[in-house]
Design a protein around this motif. Structure first.
Motif, PDB file in Angstrom:
ATOM      1  N   LEU A 140       0.799  -1.007  -0.077  1.00 20.46           N
ATOM      2  CA  LEU A 140       0.074   0.027   0.052  1.00 20.46           C
ATOM      3  C   LEU A 140       0.972   1.294   0.001  1.00 20.46           C
ATOM      4  CD1 LEU A 140      -2.755  -0.846   2.394  1.00 20.46           C
ATOM      5  CD2 LEU A 140      -2.870  -1.337   0.009  1.00 20.46           C
ATOM      6  N   ARG A 141       2.226   1.240   0.575  1.00 22.51           N
ATOM      7  CA  ARG A 141       2.962   2.529   0.663  1.00 22.51           C
ATOM      8  C   ARG A 141       3.353   2.503  -0.858  1.00 22.51           C
ATOM      9  NH1 ARG A 141       8.024   2.649  -0.239  1.00 22.51           N
ATOM     10  NH2 ARG A 141       8.648   0.597   0.015  1.00 22.51           N
ATOM     11  N   ILE A 142       3.829   1.537  -1.469  1.00 20.12           N
ATOM     12  CA  ILE A 142       4.027   1.573  -3.153  1.00 20.12           C
ATOM     13  C   ILE A 142       2.927   2.187  -3.906  1.00 20.12           C
ATOM     14  CG2 ILE A 142       4.993   0.356  -4.814  1.00 20.12           C
ATOM     15  CD1 ILE A 142       6.261  -1.501  -2.882  1.00 20.12           C
ATOM     16  N   MET A 143       1.615   1.705  -3.583  1.00 23.26           N
ATOM     17  CA  MET A 143       0.562   2.132  -4.289  1.00 23.26           C
ATOM     18  C   MET A 143       0.535   3.806  -4.171  1.00 23.26           C
ATOM     19  SD  MET A 143      -3.391   0.632  -3.696  1.00 23.26           S
ATOM     20  CE  MET A 143      -2.871  -0.804  -4.004  1.00 23.26           C
ATOM     21  N   LEU A 144       0.615   4.208  -2.963  1.00 26.34           N
ATOM     22  CA  LEU A 144       0.069   5.635  -2.421  1.00 26.34           C
ATOM     23  C   LEU A 144       1.398   6.582  -3.321  1.00 26.34           C
ATOM     24  CD1 LEU A 144      -1.774   7.387  -0.969  1.00 26.34           C
ATOM     25  CD2 LEU A 144      -0.185   7.355   0.698  1.00 26.34           C
ATOM     26  N   GLU A 145       2.594   6.037  -3.383  1.00 25.11           N
ATOM     27  CA  GLU A 145       3.840   6.613  -4.067  1.00 25.11           C
ATOM     28  C   GLU A 145       3.476   6.720  -5.410  1.00 25.11           C
ATOM     29  OE1 GLU A 145       7.809   5.904  -1.231  1.00 25.11           O
ATOM     30  OE2 GLU A 145       7.502   4.858  -3.250  1.00 25.11           O
ATOM     31  N   LYS A 146       2.938   5.883  -6.139  1.00 26.18           N
ATOM     32  CA  LYS A 146       2.840   5.833  -7.603  1.00 26.18           C
ATOM     33  C   LYS A 146       1.560   6.370  -8.139  1.00 26.18           C
ATOM     34  CE  LYS A 146       5.071   1.411  -8.664  1.00 26.18           C
ATOM     35  NZ  LYS A 146       5.099   0.026  -9.154  1.00 26.18           N
ATOM     36  N   ALA A 147       0.538   6.902  -6.846  1.00 26.46           N
ATOM     37  CA  ALA A 147      -0.622   7.276  -7.224  1.00 26.46           C
ATOM     38  C   ALA A 147      -0.576   8.915  -7.728  1.00 26.46           C
ATOM     39  CB  ALA A 147      -1.632   7.176  -6.108  1.00 26.46           C
ATOM     40  N   ALA A 148      -1.523   9.035  -8.281  1.00 26.42           N
ATOM     41  CA  ALA A 148      -1.632  10.698  -8.652  1.00 26.42           C
ATOM     42  C   ALA A 148      -2.749  11.355  -7.564  1.00 26.42           C
ATOM     43  CB  ALA A 148      -2.623  10.849 -10.064  1.00 26.42           C
ATOM     44  N   PRO A 149      -2.644  12.664  -7.535  1.00 25.33           N
ATOM     45  CA  PRO A 149      -3.069  13.419  -6.268  1.00 25.33           C
ATOM     46  C   PRO A 149      -4.400  13.113  -5.979  1.00 25.33           C
ATOM     47  CG  PRO A 149      -1.662  14.834  -7.519  1.00 25.33           C
ATOM     48  CD  PRO A 149      -1.644  13.616  -8.218  1.00 25.33           C
ATOM     49  N   GLU A 150      -5.182  13.082  -6.999  1.00 22.24           N
ATOM     50  CA  GLU A 150      -6.637  12.535  -6.685  1.00 22.24           C
ATOM     51  C   GLU A 150      -6.916  11.193  -6.267  1.00 22.24           C
ATOM     52  OE1 GLU A 150     -10.549  14.313  -6.588  1.00 22.24           O
ATOM     53  OE2 GLU A 150      -8.557  15.145  -6.710  1.00 22.24           O
ATOM     54  N   GLN A 151      -5.974  10.489  -6.874  1.00 24.62           N
ATOM     55  CA  GLN A 151      -6.108   8.883  -6.432  1.00 24.62           C
ATOM     56  C   GLN A 151      -5.552   8.823  -4.832  1.00 24.62           C
ATOM     57  OE1 GLN A 151      -3.412   7.569  -9.771  1.00 24.62           O
ATOM     58  NE2 GLN A 151      -5.150   6.104 -10.269  1.00 24.62           N
ATOM     59  N   ARG A 152      -4.472   9.475  -4.679  1.00 25.61           N
ATOM     60  CA  ARG A 152      -3.977   9.374  -3.053  1.00 25.61           C
ATOM     61  C   ARG A 152      -5.176  10.008  -2.218  1.00 25.61           C
ATOM     62  NH1 ARG A 152       1.940  12.327  -3.817  1.00 25.61           N
ATOM     63  NH2 ARG A 152       2.927  10.276  -4.426  1.00 25.61           N
ATOM     64  N   LYS A 153      -5.889  11.132  -2.502  1.00 28.24           N
ATOM     65  CA  LYS A 153      -6.794  11.432  -1.730  1.00 28.24           C
ATOM     66  C   LYS A 153      -8.013  10.134  -1.414  1.00 28.24           C
ATOM     67  CE  LYS A 153     -10.805  14.750  -1.467  1.00 28.24           C
ATOM     68  NZ  LYS A 153     -11.385  15.840  -2.228  1.00 28.24           N
ATOM     69  N   ARG A 154      -8.229   9.543  -2.673  1.00 28.23           N
ATOM     70  CA  ARG A 154      -9.256   8.425  -2.696  1.00 28.23           C
ATOM     71  C   ARG A 154      -8.994   7.303  -1.572  1.00 28.23           C
ATOM     72  NH1 ARG A 154     -10.956   7.055  -8.410  1.00 28.23           N
ATOM     73  NH2 ARG A 154     -11.545   9.370  -8.182  1.00 28.23           N
ATOM     74  N   LEU A 155      -7.532   6.860  -1.990  1.00 30.30           N
ATOM     75  CA  LEU A 155      -6.955   5.890  -0.908  1.00 30.30           C
ATOM     76  C   LEU A 155      -6.943   6.235   0.291  1.00 30.30           C
ATOM     77  CD1 LEU A 155      -3.745   5.022  -3.414  1.00 30.30           C
ATOM     78  CD2 LEU A 155      -5.894   3.555  -2.863  1.00 30.30           C
ATOM     79  N   LEU A 156      -6.572   7.494   0.712  1.00 26.85           N
ATOM     80  CA  LEU A 156      -6.379   7.850   2.277  1.00 26.85           C
ATOM     81  C   LEU A 156      -7.864   7.682   2.823  1.00 26.85           C
ATOM     82  CD1 LEU A 156      -3.897  10.786   2.148  1.00 26.85           C
ATOM     83  CD2 LEU A 156      -3.659   8.501   3.020  1.00 26.85           C
ATOM     84  N   ALA A 157      -8.908   8.281   1.917  1.00 29.15           N
ATOM     85  CA  ALA A 157     -10.197   7.975   2.534  1.00 29.15           C
ATOM     86  C   ALA A 157     -10.727   6.720   2.547  1.00 29.15           C
ATOM     87  CB  ALA A 157     -11.187   8.536   1.414  1.00 29.15           C
ATOM     88  N   ASP A 158     -10.416   5.696   1.856  1.00 27.58           N
ATOM     89  CA  ASP A 158     -10.726   4.152   1.940  1.00 27.58           C
ATOM     90  C   ASP A 158      -9.781   3.624   3.257  1.00 27.58           C
ATOM     91  OD1 ASP A 158     -12.483   4.185  -0.156  1.00 27.58           O
ATOM     92  OD2 ASP A 158     -10.945   3.750  -1.727  1.00 27.58           O
ATOM     93  N   TRP A 159      -8.803   3.961   3.312  1.00 29.36           N
ATOM     94  CA  TRP A 159      -8.016   3.308   4.517  1.00 29.36           C
ATOM     95  C   TRP A 159      -8.413   3.853   5.570  1.00 29.36           C
ATOM     96  CZ3 TRP A 159      -2.692   4.074   1.874  1.00 29.36           C
ATOM     97  CH2 TRP A 159      -2.470   3.372   0.405  1.00 29.36           C
ATOM     98  N   GLY A 160      -8.746   5.324   5.927  1.00 24.91           N
ATOM     99  CA  GLY A 160      -9.142   5.733   6.964  1.00 24.91           C
ATOM    100  C   GLY A 160      -7.989   6.255   7.851  1.00 24.91           C
ATOM    101  N   GLY A 161      -8.530   7.142   8.762  1.00 24.32           N
ATOM    102  CA  GLY A 161      -7.243   7.639   9.730  1.00 24.32           C
ATOM    103  C   GLY A 161      -6.775   6.923  10.768  1.00 24.32           C
ATOM    104  N   THR A 162      -6.234   7.706  11.668  1.00 20.60           N
ATOM    105  CA  THR A 162      -5.662   6.553  12.687  1.00 20.60           C
ATOM    106  C   THR A 162      -7.009   6.147  13.802  1.00 20.60           C
ATOM    107  OG1 THR A 162      -5.562   8.747  14.156  1.00 20.60           O
ATOM    108  CG2 THR A 162      -3.577   8.040  12.900  1.00 20.60           C
ATOM    109  N   THR A 163      -6.724   4.972  14.546  1.00 18.13           N
ATOM    110  CA  THR A 163      -7.783   4.417  15.215  1.00 18.13           C
ATOM    111  C   THR A 163      -6.959   3.787  16.427  1.00 18.13           C
ATOM    112  OG1 THR A 163      -7.224   2.161  14.234  1.00 18.13           O
ATOM    113  CG2 THR A 163      -9.012   3.546  13.011  1.00 18.13           C
ATOM    114  N   THR A 164      -7.728   3.324  17.260  1.00 14.88           N
ATOM    115  CA  THR A 164      -7.443   2.804  18.533  1.00 14.88           C
ATOM    116  C   THR A 164      -7.057   1.332  18.275  1.00 14.88           C
ATOM    117  OG1 THR A 164      -8.863   4.007  19.838  1.00 14.88           O
ATOM    118  CG2 THR A 164      -7.962   2.083  20.813  1.00 14.88           C
ATOM    119  N   ALA A 165      -5.822   0.887  18.699  1.00 11.75           N
ATOM    120  CA  ALA A 165      -5.091  -0.450  18.491  1.00 11.75           C
ATOM    121  C   ALA A 165      -6.124  -1.291  19.275  1.00 11.75           C
ATOM    122  CB  ALA A 165      -3.783  -0.392  19.115  1.00 11.75           C
TER     123      ALA A 165
END
Length: 670
Positions: free
Chosen positions: A472-497
């Protein structure tokens, strides 16, 4: 003539950044990822379009419209469905205060015809004082320090930085002409916190002499602010951090890890069971064992050791950095103030290469709570989890009472644990957890989905494992800015362990009745006298439909909504971005290349880099984690500066790296 369309306020926290979004739109409202096939008008009214950038959202996912029965939401045969108040529906009447879940977006609906009495919901901020670096709720907006007299002009009123800093390229001779101190180095780390520390640590390991490095910050300990925020949010030194252990800021090689060091310490004390328990956690998590996280005190002690080893004290300079400019000879000029007990003076630093790691600019603070403070001047009953607020727990342990928590996530879960511990001393403590909307299911990406329990979203680590160093790190590096926004939304932010002890406390509280979760959009917060004569806070939330208000009383309110890293909240970054017209992401963070360079700031002799929360939306997800800070340093130093043969840097091979690791083990200088 058609009547004026109904207007709705749609509110949600961005799943990728946590930022609050609150557009007011006219019905009909189309919600989806794309709207290529949708008409511009329906029933004589122009269609409002709300774009939700996620692969879990269909192109035209749902429609909010009016029919004979009132306001309705209609699913448009979407792939993942539409949830209304936690229930999947194809068509449902929509009431005031209802919540929608569309992919990773949890949206509250408020009828705009009945606006809240308080200011719009959205987050205000508590800024850090420019001299003390402490949270100061009385600072209403970020602002540079006022113009001060220059020591070179006794009794004068010359502003600092000088007029030369209005130019795109500063002439170094003009800085010397001010009579102020001017120093020159090859590397300057601006911020002086953990992000600066890991960058400087890597430079030293790669051969740069300490005399050619300057770390500019407000406090000599690189973890000072982080430690203070931990302590304020009720993580004392013996308690475990609510973050992962994938990296060690004091050890770029990552071995031995915190778990191995803790196990070794316990083995020496004869505690075999606990020692092997830590190792089993790391080996078997998350499938067969709960997540291991290090103790706060162990982390800070290890950083102290490494700071002494690399000569941090010699490189650190107390500085309130005011402005940064390119110079005419291809370097960077840094204007900063130095404050002592009796006076403030100013100086300049010229550097070939600069790293910006200023951390979070402010603490997020809910505006209805800000309005309450301004009206009542009550800074004791309403607090932020990141402010010092031990008086809350001292009062509860002595007298009992009711606490309301606002927000959910890592910080909120720690406050719940602290209340749980306080109840061991006084069981007459109750906890009311007010959340904006239910969370019936967690973020999904592909076949993976985060677990949800009691409206908490759990993840073995704060982000999916593969975002740290995998596919997923590699996927984000290769993604265009709009794709990065979409990926971050799908993965979500920080959560409780996903830790059993933390989950058990919540379940126990709900079962015993002292912990209650409720939902709603806050209209206002007031202070009312209690029947016993003691004043309490009263929170009014809008009941679903148009039935009226719900009144919630509490002795204390703790805001756990998080921190703010937007560039505009930081005077230094805002000045730099404005002066050089640097690009920002939609979330207000600074745009960097895959090696974390600010490409627009490149000079003939040097480069500028950024690290930490200010870069979210770029090539890496967990930017403010220990591993994220180290990864940014590796990209900048190894992939960029070493490749460009920057001064003093010597590339490491296997043997030289092993030699440096042996020096780390022996606690010898690089």
């Amino acid at each position: 003539m058609n009547p004026a369309p109904m207007r709705l306020r749609l509110s949600w926290d961005d799943p990728g950044t946590g930022e609050r979004k609150e557009p007011t739109l006219a019905v009909p409202i189309a919600l989806g990822r794309e709207f290529n096939q949708m008409p511009g008008e329906m029933n004589g009214h122009r269609v409002s379009r709300l774009t939700l950038n996620s692969l879990e959202v269909s192109r035209f996912h749902a429609l909010i419209d009016m029919d004979a029965g009132g306001l309705v939401v209609i699913d448009q045969n979407s792939s993942n469905g539409t949830l209304i108040n936690g229930q999947r529906q194809t068509r449902s009447v929509l009431g005031n205060g209802d919540s929608l879940q569309i992919g990773p977006y949890y949206i509250s609906v408020t009828f705009a015809a009945n606006p809240p009495a308080s200011p719009p919901s959205g987050n205000s901020q508590i800024f850090f004082h420019p001299d003390t670096d402490l949270p100061d709720p009385r600072i209403s907006h970020p602002a540079p320090l006022p113009p001060l007299a220059s020591p070179a002009q006794p009794g004068g009123t010359a502003a600092f930085p000088p007029p030369a800093f209005q130019a795109q390229q500063v002439v170094v001779q003009d800085l010397h002409a001010t009579g102020l101190r001017v120093d020159e180095v090859d590397y300057a780390a601006v911020g002086g916190g953990l992000g600066s520390f890991v960058w400087v640590d890597l430079l030293r390991i790669y051969g740069v002499k300490s005399s050619q490095i300057a770390a500019l910050g407000m406090e000599p300990q690189p973890y000072a602010r982080y430690k203070r925020l931990c302590m304020n949010s009720q993580i004392p030194l013996h308690e475990r951090l609510r973050s992962n252990s994938d990296s060690c800021p004091d050890n770029i090689w990552g071995w031995p890890s915190y778990a191995l060091r803790e196990a070794g310490h316990d083995l020496l004390k004869g505690s075999l069971g606990t020692a092997f328990g830590y190792l089993w956690q790391v080996f078997a998590e998350p499938a067969f064992a709960q997540t291991y996280t290090p103790r706060a005190g162990n982390v800070f002690d290890a950083i102290d050791r490494e700071a002494k080893r690399i000569g941090w004290e010699q490189m650190f300079r107390y500085a309130s950095v005011r402005s940064i400019r390119k110079t005419e000879d291809g370097r960077y000029a840094i204007a900063y103030s130095r404050t002592s007990a009796n006076q403030r003076d100013h100086a300049f630093l010229i550097a070939r290469n600069v790293q910006l790691a200023t951390g979070y600019a402010a603490i997020q603070f809910l505006p209805d709570l800000q309005a309450y403070r301004e009206k009542t001047n009550d800074f004791k009953s309403v607090v932020n989890a990141y402010e010092e607020h031990n008086h809350v727990y001292e009062h509860l342990e002595k007298f009992g009472g009711t606490v309301m928590i606002r927000g959910r996530g890592i910080v909120a879960s720690r406050i719940v644990q602290r209340i749980y511990e306080a109840r061991a001393k006084n069981p007459n403590i109750s906890l009311l957890h007010l959340m904006r909307s239910p969370k019936p299911q967690g973020n999904k990406f592909g076949r993976s989905q985060r677990a949800v329990e009691n409206h908490y979203e759990f993840q073995p680590f704060n982000w999916p494992k593969a975002t740290w160093g995998g596919e997923l790190r590699i996927m984000l590096e290769k993604a265009a800015p709009e794709q990065r926004k979409r990926l971050l939304a799908d993965w979500g932010g920080t959560t409780t362990a996903d830790r059993q002890d933390w989950r058990r406390m919540v379940e126990e509280g709900i079962r015993q009745g002292w912990y209650q979760i409720t939902f709603g959009e806050v209209e206002r917060v007031e202070r009312n006298p209690h029947s016993s004569g003691i004043e309490r806070t009263v929170t009014y939330i809008q009941e679903k439909g148009l039935k009226g208000q719900i009144r919630l009383e509490a002795d204390f309110i703790i805001d756990a909504t998080g921190l703010d890293a937007k560039v505009k909240a930081n005077p230094l970054l805002n000045d730099l971005v404005t002066h050089y017209k640097l690009p920002l992401h939609e979330n207000g963070r600074i745009a960097v290349a895959n090696n974390f360079e600010l490409v627009e700031m490149r000079s003939p002799q040097g480069r500028m880099y950024a690290a930490g929360a200010m870069t979210l939306g770029g090539p890496y997800a967990a930017v403010d984690s220990f591993l994220g800070l180290q990864y940014a340093a590796l990209c900048a130093v190894v992939d960029s500066l070493a490749a460009a043969r920057a001064p003093g840097i010597h590339r490491l091979n296997f043997l030289s790296s092993f030699g440096q690791w042996l020096k780390w083990v022996a606690n010898q200088a690089p």
